[in-house]
Design a protein around this motif. Structure first.
Motif, PDB file in Angstrom:
ATOM      1  N   ALA A 120       0.831  -1.203   0.000  1.00 26.51           N
ATOM      2  CA  ALA A 120       0.000   0.000   0.000  1.00 26.51           C
ATOM      3  C   ALA A 120       0.866   1.254   0.000  1.00 26.51           C
ATOM      4  CB  ALA A 120      -0.924  -0.011   1.212  1.00 26.51           C
ATOM      5  N   VAL A 121       1.942   1.260   0.764  1.00 20.60           N
ATOM      6  CA  VAL A 121       2.850   2.408   0.777  1.00 20.60           C
ATOM      7  C   VAL A 121       3.471   2.604  -0.602  1.00 20.60           C
ATOM      8  CG1 VAL A 121       5.001   3.330   1.724  1.00 20.60           C
ATOM      9  CG2 VAL A 121       3.321   2.284   3.255  1.00 20.60           C
ATOM     10  N   ARG A 122       3.872   1.502  -1.244  1.00 19.86           N
ATOM     11  CA  ARG A 122       4.447   1.617  -2.592  1.00 19.86           C
ATOM     12  C   ARG A 122       3.419   2.187  -3.574  1.00 19.86           C
ATOM     13  NH1 ARG A 122       7.469  -3.033  -1.016  1.00 19.86           N
ATOM     14  NH2 ARG A 122       5.772  -4.466  -1.528  1.00 19.86           N
ATOM     15  N   LEU A 123       2.184   1.732  -3.479  1.00 20.14           N
ATOM     16  CA  LEU A 123       1.131   2.248  -4.350  1.00 20.14           C
ATOM     17  C   LEU A 123       0.934   3.747  -4.132  1.00 20.14           C
ATOM     18  CD1 LEU A 123      -1.358   2.109  -6.204  1.00 20.14           C
ATOM     19  CD2 LEU A 123      -2.659   1.222  -4.262  1.00 20.14           C
ATOM     20  N   LEU A 124       0.891   4.161  -2.890  1.00 22.53           N
ATOM     21  CA  LEU A 124       0.703   5.577  -2.577  1.00 22.53           C
ATOM     22  C   LEU A 124       1.874   6.414  -3.071  1.00 22.53           C
ATOM     23  CD1 LEU A 124      -0.760   5.067   0.986  1.00 22.53           C
ATOM     24  CD2 LEU A 124      -1.903   6.320  -0.847  1.00 22.53           C
ATOM     25  N   ASP A 125       3.088   5.931  -2.876  1.00 20.34           N
ATOM     26  CA  ASP A 125       4.264   6.674  -3.323  1.00 20.34           C
ATOM     27  C   ASP A 125       4.277   6.829  -4.843  1.00 20.34           C
ATOM     28  OD1 ASP A 125       5.126   6.900  -0.723  1.00 20.34           O
ATOM     29  OD2 ASP A 125       6.658   5.345  -0.858  1.00 20.34           O
ATOM     30  N   GLU A 126       3.821   5.810  -5.539  1.00 19.24           N
ATOM     31  CA  GLU A 126       3.869   5.822  -7.002  1.00 19.24           C
ATOM     32  C   GLU A 126       2.701   6.575  -7.630  1.00 19.24           C
ATOM     33  OE1 GLU A 126       3.982   1.721  -8.087  1.00 19.24           O
ATOM     34  OE2 GLU A 126       5.912   1.355  -7.097  1.00 19.24           O
ATOM     35  N   GLU A 127       1.507   6.452  -7.031  1.00 22.22           N
ATOM     36  CA  GLU A 127       0.316   6.946  -7.709  1.00 22.22           C
ATOM     37  C   GLU A 127      -0.517   7.939  -6.900  1.00 22.22           C
ATOM     38  OE1 GLU A 127      -1.899   3.965  -9.869  1.00 22.22           O
ATOM     39  OE2 GLU A 127      -0.301   2.505  -9.544  1.00 22.22           O
ATOM     40  N   GLY A 128      -0.222   8.109  -5.600  1.00 21.15           N
ATOM     41  CA  GLY A 128      -0.938   9.086  -4.801  1.00 21.15           C
ATOM     42  C   GLY A 128      -2.182   8.535  -4.142  1.00 21.15           C
ATOM     43  N   ILE A 129      -2.766   9.358  -3.269  1.00 21.64           N
ATOM     44  CA  ILE A 129      -3.876   8.915  -2.433  1.00 21.64           C
ATOM     45  C   ILE A 129      -5.113   8.567  -3.242  1.00 21.64           C
ATOM     46  CG2 ILE A 129      -4.728  11.268  -2.052  1.00 21.64           C
ATOM     47  CD1 ILE A 129      -4.627   8.386   0.536  1.00 21.64           C
ATOM     48  N   ASP A 130      -5.344   9.230  -4.358  1.00 23.86           N
ATOM     49  CA  ASP A 130      -6.549   8.961  -5.142  1.00 23.86           C
ATOM     50  C   ASP A 130      -6.558   7.557  -5.732  1.00 23.86           C
ATOM     51  OD1 ASP A 130      -7.475  11.489  -4.596  1.00 23.86           O
ATOM     52  OD2 ASP A 130      -6.768  12.358  -6.485  1.00 23.86           O
ATOM     53  N   ALA A 131      -5.394   6.952  -5.854  1.00 32.04           N
ATOM     54  CA  ALA A 131      -5.310   5.610  -6.448  1.00 32.04           C
ATOM     55  C   ALA A 131      -5.538   4.502  -5.432  1.00 32.04           C
ATOM     56  CB  ALA A 131      -3.941   5.429  -7.114  1.00 32.04           C
ATOM     57  N   LEU A 132      -5.589   4.849  -4.153  1.00 36.30           N
ATOM     58  CA  LEU A 132      -5.656   3.816  -3.121  1.00 36.30           C
ATOM     59  C   LEU A 132      -7.069   3.266  -2.964  1.00 36.30           C
ATOM     60  CD1 LEU A 132      -4.093   2.295  -0.887  1.00 36.30           C
ATOM     61  CD2 LEU A 132      -4.860   4.065   0.706  1.00 36.30           C
ATOM     62  N   SER A 133      -7.194   1.959  -3.078  1.00 36.81           N
ATOM     63  CA  SER A 133      -8.433   1.251  -2.787  1.00 36.81           C
ATOM     64  C   SER A 133      -8.066  -0.195  -2.496  1.00 36.81           C
ATOM     65  CB  SER A 133      -9.413   1.313  -3.965  1.00 36.81           C
ATOM     66  OG  SER A 133      -8.942   0.534  -5.049  1.00 36.81           O
ATOM     67  N   LEU A 134      -8.922  -0.874  -1.766  1.00 37.43           N
ATOM     68  CA  LEU A 134      -8.653  -2.281  -1.479  1.00 37.43           C
ATOM     69  C   LEU A 134      -8.650  -3.094  -2.767  1.00 37.43           C
ATOM     70  CD1 LEU A 134     -10.716  -2.920   1.793  1.00 37.43           C
ATOM     71  CD2 LEU A 134      -8.309  -2.306   1.553  1.00 37.43           C
ATOM     72  N   ARG A 135      -9.514  -2.749  -3.689  1.00 35.12           N
ATOM     73  CA  ARG A 135      -9.554  -3.467  -4.969  1.00 35.12           C
ATOM     74  C   ARG A 135      -8.241  -3.299  -5.733  1.00 35.12           C
ATOM     75  NH1 ARG A 135     -13.861  -4.996  -8.321  1.00 35.12           N
ATOM     76  NH2 ARG A 135     -15.304  -3.964  -6.887  1.00 35.12           N
ATOM     77  N   ARG A 136      -7.769  -2.038  -5.795  1.00 39.18           N
ATOM     78  CA  ARG A 136      -6.523  -1.770  -6.530  1.00 39.18           C
ATOM     79  C   ARG A 136      -5.351  -2.470  -5.852  1.00 39.18           C
ATOM     80  NH1 ARG A 136      -5.111   2.613  -9.717  1.00 39.18           N
ATOM     81  NH2 ARG A 136      -3.147   2.183 -10.782  1.00 39.18           N
TER      82      ARG A 136
END
Length: 247
Positions: A35-51
């Motif tokens: 989740a931290v890697r996802l946030l660092d790469e794509e930002g808060i708008d990209a965060l979801s349990l599905r993603r």
């Protein structure tokens, strides 16, 4: 979502752990790290349990025992980032200022490494109850107690210091995020901005002088210097209070 009255407050740290019928395929640490890697790469708008599940090649049931919604996930990733923050040992009463400054620098650096933090800090549950936040809070209160603050003021001193750091870092993180979206460096942006700023400052000699000086400076170094200046003034104020309380 209905409030669970058996839970003191809505938080991943207070929710009773669900019974595990079998060993889950993913650990909490794996979920949080991705989740931290996802946030660092794509930002808060990209965060979801599905993603996140897609990135981990896992279904919702793999998350169920660890995290039940996005709010809980954000609590976990915020505490994970707080795990990067260091609170140096004050090494006696005279060392408090260096320790406080080191802690402030570490907090700022963590927030700038993870700019998405700026958009979630105000909404992370009703309290910061994670283990890393508890560790940092305990160390900082102890640091100010060692410095000479009375017990009833040490927490206020911690709040004063962290409010300055977070306030500055939130602005910086927003600025860096804007630059990243535009694909420009700070230097490139300043080179485009300064001519317009200097034109707007016609008739304002002090502003003209400031803008002219910026042409000779690295924007990152300017940000660092401004942060350091404000930090030292906050510490000056805390030092005066220590003297007045007889610490």
């Amino acid at each position: 979502m209905p409030v669970d009255k058996k839970q003191p407050i809505p938080s991943v740290w207070t929710r009773p752990q669900r019974r595990k019928r079998e060993q889950p395929a993913l650990s909490r640490s794996q979920i949080v790290a991705e989740a931290v890697r996802l946030l660092d790469e794509e930002g808060i708008d990209a965060l979801s349990l599905r993603r996140l599940g897609t990135r981990l090649n896992a279904g919702a049931t793999s998350f169920y025992s660890h995290v039940t919604n996005k709010d809980e996930l954000i609590e976990l990733v915020v505490d994970e980032v707080y795990g990067e923050i260091e609170v140096p040992d004050a090494e006696g009463r005279e060392g408090w200022r260096g320790a406080a400054g080191g802690c402030a620098d570490s907090l700022r650096a963590a927030m700038l490494r993870h700019p998405w933090m700026a958009s979630v800090l105000g909404g992370v549950g009703a309290a910061y109850l994670g283990p890393n936040m508890m560790r940092i809070s305990e160390a900082m209160v102890g640091m100010f107690r060692t410095a000479g603050f009375p017990a009833d003021e040490a927490d206020a001193a911690v709040s004063t210091l962290t409010a300055y750091v977070i306030g500055m870092a939130v602005s910086e993180a927003a600025w860096l995020t804007l630059l990243a979206r535009g694909g420009e460096s700070e230097q490139e942006w300043m080179e485009r901005l300064l001519p317009a700023a200097e034109e707007a400052a016609q008739g304002h000699p002090q502003l003209q002088e400031q803008y002219a000086a910026l042409r000779e400076k690295d924007p990152r170094e300017t940000r660092d210097a401004k942060f350091a200046y404000g930090l030292q003034r906050v510490l000056d104020g805390l030092a005066v209070r220590i003297d007045r309380t007889g610490g």
